[in-house]
Design a protein around this motif. Structure first.
Motif, PDB file in Angstrom:
ATOM      1  N   ARG A   1     -13.341   8.582  -4.223  1.00 12.93           N
ATOM      2  CA  ARG A   1     -12.087   7.956  -4.667  1.00 12.93           C
ATOM      3  C   ARG A   1     -11.944   6.516  -4.184  1.00 12.93           C
ATOM      4  NH1 ARG A   1      -7.783  12.604  -3.134  1.00 12.93           N
ATOM      5  NH2 ARG A   1      -9.534  13.677  -2.138  1.00 12.93           N
ATOM      6  N   LEU A   2     -12.729   6.119  -3.212  1.00 11.69           N
ATOM      7  CA  LEU A   2     -12.714   4.734  -2.735  1.00 11.69           C
ATOM      8  C   LEU A   2     -13.883   3.983  -3.367  1.00 11.69           C
ATOM      9  CD1 LEU A   2     -11.840   5.067   1.059  1.00 11.69           C
ATOM     10  CD2 LEU A   2     -10.317   4.504  -0.850  1.00 11.69           C
ATOM     11  N   LYS A   3     -13.575   2.920  -4.104  1.00 18.51           N
ATOM     12  CA  LYS A   3     -14.579   2.182  -4.866  1.00 18.51           C
ATOM     13  C   LYS A   3     -14.907   0.843  -4.198  1.00 18.51           C
ATOM     14  CE  LYS A   3     -14.178   5.346  -8.070  1.00 18.51           C
ATOM     15  NZ  LYS A   3     -15.218   6.388  -8.234  1.00 18.51           N
ATOM     16  N   PRO A   4     -16.164   0.404  -4.287  1.00 16.69           N
ATOM     17  CA  PRO A   4     -16.516  -0.913  -3.761  1.00 16.69           C
ATOM     18  C   PRO A   4     -15.631  -2.001  -4.385  1.00 16.69           C
ATOM     19  CG  PRO A   4     -18.494   0.298  -4.354  1.00 16.69           C
ATOM     20  CD  PRO A   4     -17.336   1.095  -4.871  1.00 16.69           C
ATOM     21  N   GLY A   5     -15.192  -2.924  -3.551  1.00 14.93           N
ATOM     22  CA  GLY A   5     -14.366  -4.024  -4.021  1.00 14.93           C
ATOM     23  C   GLY A   5     -12.882  -3.769  -3.944  1.00 14.93           C
ATOM     24  N   MET A   6     -12.458  -2.531  -3.701  1.00 10.77           N
ATOM     25  CA  MET A   6     -11.032  -2.243  -3.576  1.00 10.77           C
ATOM     26  C   MET A   6     -10.412  -3.045  -2.440  1.00 10.77           C
ATOM     27  SD  MET A   6     -10.233   1.828  -3.924  1.00 10.77           S
ATOM     28  CE  MET A   6      -9.859   2.562  -5.514  1.00 10.77           C
ATOM     29  N   SER A   7      -9.215  -3.553  -2.661  1.00 10.07           N
ATOM     30  CA  SER A   7      -8.462  -4.173  -1.578  1.00 10.07           C
ATOM     31  C   SER A   7      -7.801  -3.068  -0.749  1.00 10.07           C
ATOM     32  CB  SER A   7      -7.386  -5.102  -2.140  1.00 10.07           C
ATOM     33  OG  SER A   7      -6.378  -4.341  -2.794  1.00 10.07           O
ATOM     34  N   TYR A   8      -7.320  -3.446   0.427  1.00 15.29           N
ATOM     35  CA  TYR A   8      -6.640  -2.452   1.253  1.00 15.29           C
ATOM     36  C   TYR A   8      -5.375  -1.941   0.575  1.00 15.29           C
ATOM     37  CZ  TYR A   8      -4.165  -0.208   5.050  1.00 15.29           C
ATOM     38  OH  TYR A   8      -3.482   0.705   5.818  1.00 15.29           O
TER      39      TYR A   8
ATOM     40  N   GLU B   1      -4.851  -1.574  -2.551  1.00 16.63           N
ATOM     41  CA  GLU B   1      -5.252  -0.602  -3.578  1.00 16.63           C
ATOM     42  C   GLU B   1      -5.697   0.712  -2.945  1.00 16.63           C
ATOM     43  OE1 GLU B   1      -7.130  -3.338  -7.132  1.00 16.63           O
ATOM     44  OE2 GLU B   1      -8.274  -3.141  -5.270  1.00 16.63           O
ATOM     45  N   ALA B   2      -6.384   0.607  -1.822  1.00 17.79           N
ATOM     46  CA  ALA B   2      -6.965   1.792  -1.197  1.00 17.79           C
ATOM     47  C   ALA B   2      -5.966   2.584  -0.369  1.00 17.79           C
ATOM     48  CB  ALA B   2      -8.145   1.376  -0.312  1.00 17.79           C
TER      49      ALA B   2
END
Length: 321
Positions: free
Chosen positions: A295-302, A304-305
């Motif tokens: 569910r956590l994708k590369p490039g996500m900001s905090y 967003e995460a």
């Protein structure tokens, strides 16, 4: 040893973590790391050679460092305990500091970063590690180190649920180099071989590595996928006594998976400069499980995460606070 972080330098986008003066430097855009042509395969392992006086002196220094830390009750190997509890709130805070921040500025050597958060970084494809040794490493030590890495990699794979393995050097995308002071030229040649487009400032770091840097890891991503790792190189100094050597392996390999920074608030953790814990802890395993959640994708900001992290932590820790 507690100081961690990943140094990101040029050649794709590279991130490097150095233990004891840990580095985390983002790099400028560049070409993606190149695959090794068949003519560039590693040479056959060299027979061990006697250590130089300089190498022996460095080994003596690190032996004194380890002994001094142990006398202070540091370099714990128990993974944490009743004296080091942590909450859901602490996990969320520590993950934010360790996974979304860099310790060092992009492509500026050991200069500190500006402290601004970045996007989440991780591997999406299989991580294939290899273990390589400089000529200064005795044959019996090579077997010990190879077994240590193999066992730890199995733990990392189990904790993350990601494909992480140790295999043939020719197929590796994460090279773990056990090299000593007498192997500097060999180290630089091997790094140039693995990453032909690496920049000179990065090479200079390996050529002039100060003794305050106990070990380091460099993770590379391509310029069009800045947050997805494609290759990593870890350097473990072979002058270390056994516990410092193992602590280097634990921190650098974990940080090469994407936990780039240190935090003074993280406890029990190896991602902390205080040297209290030598080996990966239960807290650190939770950070790795979070990082490798699909569910956590590369490039996500905090930002967003964060809602995803809150949900994951509640599921992972049973909702305790």
């Amino acid at each position: 040893m507690g100081a961690g972080g990943i140094l990101r330098i040029a050649a794709g986008t590279a991130l490097l973590a150095a233990l004891a003066a840990c580095t985390d430097m983002p790099a400028p855009d560049a070409q993606a790391p190149q695959a090794q042509p068949s003519a560039m395969r590693p040479p056959a392992p060299k027979a061990p050679v006697a250590a130089s006086e300089r190498s022996r002196a460095l080994a003596g220094h690190y032996a004194r460092v380890e002994a001094g830390l142990l006398r202070q009750g540091l370099l714990r190997t128990d993974g944490g305990g009743p004296d080091a509890p942590y909450t859901d709130t602490a996990i969320l805070r520590n993950f934010e500091r360790i996974a979304f921040h860099d310790e060092y500025a992009r492509d500026r050597g050991l200069a500190q970063s500006d402290g601004r958060p970045g996007g989440l970084r991780k591997w999406t494809g299989p991580v294939r590690m290899s273990v390589e040794f400089g000529a200064s490493v005795p044959l019996d030590q090579r077997e010990i180190d190879r077994g240590m890495v193999t066992g730890y990699v199995a733990r990392l794979a189990r904790v993350t649920g990601h494909s992480i393995s140790v295999g043939a050097t020719a197929d590796a995308n994460f090279n773990v180099l056990f090299m000593g002071e007498d192997d500097r030229a060999e180290t630089v040649a091997r790094i140039r071989q693995l990453v032909p487009n690496i920049n000179q400032s990065s090479i200079n770091l390996f050529q002039t590595l100060p003794r305050s840097i106990h070990c380091l890891v460099v993770a590379f991503s391509s310029n069009n996928q800045d947050h997805t790792y494609r290759r990593a190189i870890a350097l473990i100094r072979t002058e270390h006594p056994s516990l410092l050597r193992k602590s280097c392996v634990h921190e650098e390999l974990a940080q090469g998976l994407g936990l780039a920074n240190d935090s003074p608030h993280a406890r029990p953790s190896i991602f902390n400069d205080d040297d209290e814990f030598a080996l990966l802890t239960t807290h650190d395993e939770e950070l790795l499980r979070l990082l490798y959640s699909p569910r956590l994708k590369p490039g996500m900001s905090y930002d967003e995460a964060r809602p995803i992290l809150v949900q994951l932590i509640a599921e992972q820790r049973g909702g305790s606070s």
